[in-house]
Motif scaffolding. Sequence first.
Motif, PDB file in Angstrom:
ATOM      1  N   PHE A 296       0.860  -1.200   0.000  1.00  0.00           N
ATOM      2  CA  PHE A 296       0.000   0.000   0.000  1.00  0.00           C
ATOM      3  C   PHE A 296       0.882   1.231   0.000  1.00  0.00           C
ATOM      4  O   PHE A 296       1.880   1.305   0.727  1.00  0.00           O
ATOM      5  CB  PHE A 296      -0.887   0.001   1.249  1.00  0.00           C
ATOM      6  CG  PHE A 296      -1.639   1.293   1.479  1.00  0.00           C
ATOM      7  CD1 PHE A 296      -2.751   1.618   0.720  1.00  0.00           C
ATOM      8  CD2 PHE A 296      -1.219   2.195   2.457  1.00  0.00           C
ATOM      9  CE1 PHE A 296      -3.444   2.811   0.925  1.00  0.00           C
ATOM     10  CE2 PHE A 296      -1.898   3.387   2.679  1.00  0.00           C
ATOM     11  CZ  PHE A 296      -3.017   3.688   1.913  1.00  0.00           C
ATOM     12  N   THR A 297       0.504   2.224  -0.830  1.00  0.00           N
ATOM     13  CA  THR A 297       1.186   3.521  -0.789  1.00  0.00           C
ATOM     14  C   THR A 297       0.232   4.553  -0.196  1.00  0.00           C
ATOM     15  O   THR A 297      -0.896   4.698  -0.669  1.00  0.00           O
ATOM     16  CB  THR A 297       1.632   3.981  -2.190  1.00  0.00           C
ATOM     17  OG1 THR A 297       0.506   3.999  -3.062  1.00  0.00           O
ATOM     18  CG2 THR A 297       2.699   3.061  -2.745  1.00  0.00           C
ATOM     19  N   PRO A 298       0.654   5.300   0.839  1.00  0.00           N
ATOM     20  CA  PRO A 298      -0.251   6.192   1.571  1.00  0.00           C
ATOM     21  C   PRO A 298      -0.383   7.577   0.949  1.00  0.00           C
ATOM     22  O   PRO A 298      -0.323   8.599   1.639  1.00  0.00           O
ATOM     23  CB  PRO A 298       0.416   6.272   2.945  1.00  0.00           C
ATOM     24  CG  PRO A 298       1.870   6.183   2.650  1.00  0.00           C
ATOM     25  CD  PRO A 298       1.985   5.242   1.477  1.00  0.00           C
TER      26      PRO A 298
ATOM     27  N   GLY B  95      -2.826   7.203  -3.753  1.00  0.00           N
ATOM     28  CA  GLY B  95      -2.472   5.928  -3.170  1.00  0.00           C
ATOM     29  C   GLY B  95      -2.935   4.738  -3.976  1.00  0.00           C
ATOM     30  O   GLY B  95      -3.740   4.848  -4.899  1.00  0.00           O
ATOM     31  N   SER B  96      -2.404   3.566  -3.588  1.00  0.00           N
ATOM     32  CA  SER B  96      -2.772   2.348  -4.301  1.00  0.00           C
ATOM     33  C   SER B  96      -2.489   1.125  -3.443  1.00  0.00           C
ATOM     34  O   SER B  96      -1.628   1.155  -2.565  1.00  0.00           O
ATOM     35  CB  SER B  96      -1.983   2.240  -5.617  1.00  0.00           C
ATOM     36  OG  SER B  96      -0.594   2.329  -5.379  1.00  0.00           O
ATOM     37  N   PHE B  97      -3.252   0.080  -3.679  1.00  0.00           N
ATOM     38  CA  PHE B  97      -2.928  -1.264  -3.210  1.00  0.00           C
ATOM     39  C   PHE B  97      -2.368  -2.023  -4.400  1.00  0.00           C
ATOM     40  O   PHE B  97      -2.962  -2.042  -5.486  1.00  0.00           O
ATOM     41  CB  PHE B  97      -4.174  -1.979  -2.675  1.00  0.00           C
ATOM     42  CG  PHE B  97      -4.615  -1.539  -1.309  1.00  0.00           C
ATOM     43  CD1 PHE B  97      -3.950  -1.982  -0.172  1.00  0.00           C
ATOM     44  CD2 PHE B  97      -5.689  -0.678  -1.152  1.00  0.00           C
ATOM     45  CE1 PHE B  97      -4.352  -1.587   1.098  1.00  0.00           C
ATOM     46  CE2 PHE B  97      -6.105  -0.273   0.108  1.00  0.00           C
ATOM     47  CZ  PHE B  97      -5.435  -0.724   1.239  1.00  0.00           C
ATOM     48  N   ILE B  98      -1.243  -2.690  -4.205  1.00  0.00           N
ATOM     49  CA  ILE B  98      -0.598  -3.461  -5.268  1.00  0.00           C
ATOM     50  C   ILE B  98      -0.485  -4.911  -4.809  1.00  0.00           C
ATOM     51  O   ILE B  98      -0.026  -5.185  -3.702  1.00  0.00           O
ATOM     52  CB  ILE B  98       0.814  -2.920  -5.585  1.00  0.00           C
ATOM     53  CG1 ILE B  98       0.757  -1.433  -5.958  1.00  0.00           C
ATOM     54  CG2 ILE B  98       1.477  -3.743  -6.682  1.00  0.00           C
ATOM     55  CD1 ILE B  98       0.095  -1.133  -7.271  1.00  0.00           C
TER      56      ILE B  98
ATOM     57  N   THR C  51       3.290   4.645 -10.961  1.00  0.00           N
ATOM     58  CA  THR C  51       1.879   5.061 -10.884  1.00  0.00           C
ATOM     59  C   THR C  51       1.703   6.571 -11.071  1.00  0.00           C
ATOM     60  O   THR C  51       0.575   7.053 -11.127  1.00  0.00           O
ATOM     61  CB  THR C  51       1.253   4.659  -9.536  1.00  0.00           C
ATOM     62  OG1 THR C  51       1.969   5.294  -8.458  1.00  0.00           O
ATOM     63  CG2 THR C  51       1.276   3.158  -9.335  1.00  0.00           C
ATOM     64  N   LYS C  52       2.791   7.310 -11.183  1.00  0.00           N
ATOM     65  CA  LYS C  52       2.706   8.776 -11.306  1.00  0.00           C
ATOM     66  C   LYS C  52       1.899   9.196 -12.531  1.00  0.00           C
ATOM     67  O   LYS C  52       0.992  10.037 -12.440  1.00  0.00           O
ATOM     68  CB  LYS C  52       4.117   9.380 -11.364  1.00  0.00           C
ATOM     69  CG  LYS C  52       4.138  10.904 -11.528  1.00  0.00           C
ATOM     70  CD  LYS C  52       5.564  11.416 -11.513  1.00  0.00           C
ATOM     71  CE  LYS C  52       5.624  12.890 -11.879  1.00  0.00           C
ATOM     72  NZ  LYS C  52       4.832  13.750 -10.960  1.00  0.00           N
ATOM     73  N   ASP C  53       2.197   8.611 -13.678  1.00  0.00           N
ATOM     74  CA  ASP C  53       1.492   8.980 -14.902  1.00  0.00           C
ATOM     75  C   ASP C  53       0.012   8.596 -14.820  1.00  0.00           C
ATOM     76  O   ASP C  53      -0.861   9.349 -15.268  1.00  0.00           O
ATOM     77  CB  ASP C  53       2.142   8.301 -16.112  1.00  0.00           C
ATOM     78  CG  ASP C  53       1.424   8.662 -17.407  1.00  0.00           C
ATOM     79  OD1 ASP C  53       1.412   9.851 -17.763  1.00  0.00           O
ATOM     80  OD2 ASP C  53       0.860   7.742 -18.044  1.00  0.00           O
TER      81      ASP C  53
END
Length: 500
Positions: free
Chosen positions: A337-339, A355-358, A487-489
């Motif tokens: 997870f990215t917060p 954010g994302s769950f990978i 995930t930036k783009d």
Amino acid sequence: MAYVIGIDLGTGSVKALLVDKKGQTIIEKAKEYPLIHKQSGYSEQDPHEWVQKTADVLRELVQDFKGNVSEIEGISFSGQMHGLVLLNEKQEVLRDAILWNDTRTSEQCRQIYELAGKATLLEITKNPALEGFTLPKLLWVQQHEPDLFKKASVFLLPKDYLRYRMTGKINSEYSDAAGTLLLDVANKQWSEEICRLTGIDKNLCPPLVESHAFVGELTESFAKETGLSAKTKVFAGGADNACGALGSSILSEGKTLCSVGTSGVILAYEKSGDRDFGGKVHYFNHASENAYYTMGVTLSAGHSLTWFRDTFANGETMDSLLEGLDNVPAGSNGLLFTPYLSGERTPHPDSNIRGSFIGMDASHTRIDFTRAVVEGITFSLNESIEIFRHNGQEIKEIISIGGGAKNDIWLQIQADIFNAAIIKLKSEQGPANGAAMLAAYGCGWFTSWEECAEVFVSYKEVYEPIPENVERYRQLFEAYKKIYSQTKDISERLMDYRQK
């Protein structure tokens, strides 16, 4: 017996501690107040709410106090940083305060680099132009609300406005002023050059004092409203992170702090203001005079866990959400997870990233997701630790405070991811304790900050890193660090689809 009060004006609530000469918390009171989100990226509060809720907690504190209010000798403050409060010539609030987690000012940050130059900005203010800071907010109001801006006679930071309403005196102090992008951090004065280059009238900047400076006594009206004595001494206070450092005895080189609140902070003591981190981390004045600290920030630390609970476990307590965390192995069964719920600050100053769950699959349960959130917050904080270590800081012990220090499993996760001993305090009151220390020191109870810390700060437990977990997390951290760039783009492309 003599007492002091430490007030912590946070983002979601105000807390007041009554502390005696032995450093013991006698009474603790808190009140919440709302955030105002007018549209995506906006975060504001009504400054009058701060004053009213502070008066409420102090009145309740006095009602529970068994002694004579004349024994309460002093009050000081910790406050959320960067927030903009604009006052007119009559010292009336012109608009709701724009807070530290407001991200509307990306264009103004670009303008600051164009007007002042990045090199000049870093040389003087020691910090890059980021949306959370105060100067971009001033420029935004100047450009988007010009008629209102013309009426402004002074700007204040949140706790400074609260203190003004309690004393009738207008001041700021160095630790909070360092977060405005208008302070010459090394020389401890408002920068005429930055004001001139960005078109901000230096007269808008309030007078500066030390954090422990005596600034006045309570007004008769505020004393009457709360039940406190009008003779109670009031001291300037400090930025929340500076007070958190003070309240955790971060008072010498080699001392490091991890603080998890709404945002998360990794903070290291610096004895001088002349180190060069190239703007990768923040560089601020300490609440202890003639000292500094460097700091990395995760914008949505505790906020990420609160969001997850409120969205997927509505009505449950945080303890209930975290129950069973130790039954999930390090790495959350392959889930990351990215917060980035509100963008990110360190090491990615990016207001658009999300954010994302990978790694999700059908075998994952809620507790896997919960642990992934906890680990993701800690991985983000570890990016700041990595910067400090690469710049020569030796980090072997870290004092942990805030939400991350309330759960033993999370403390062990910190030890394993940071690869350092994590120290839990006996009484963890964070910034409010630092505010109480400022009042105690200002009242003359102690002759040095070290003497004050010996009384107010004590250790409870140490969590040592587990070697096999350290190695496992080292490998996972390398994967985590790739998520931002990959995930930036996508986050940028999704901007047009977000709720305005």
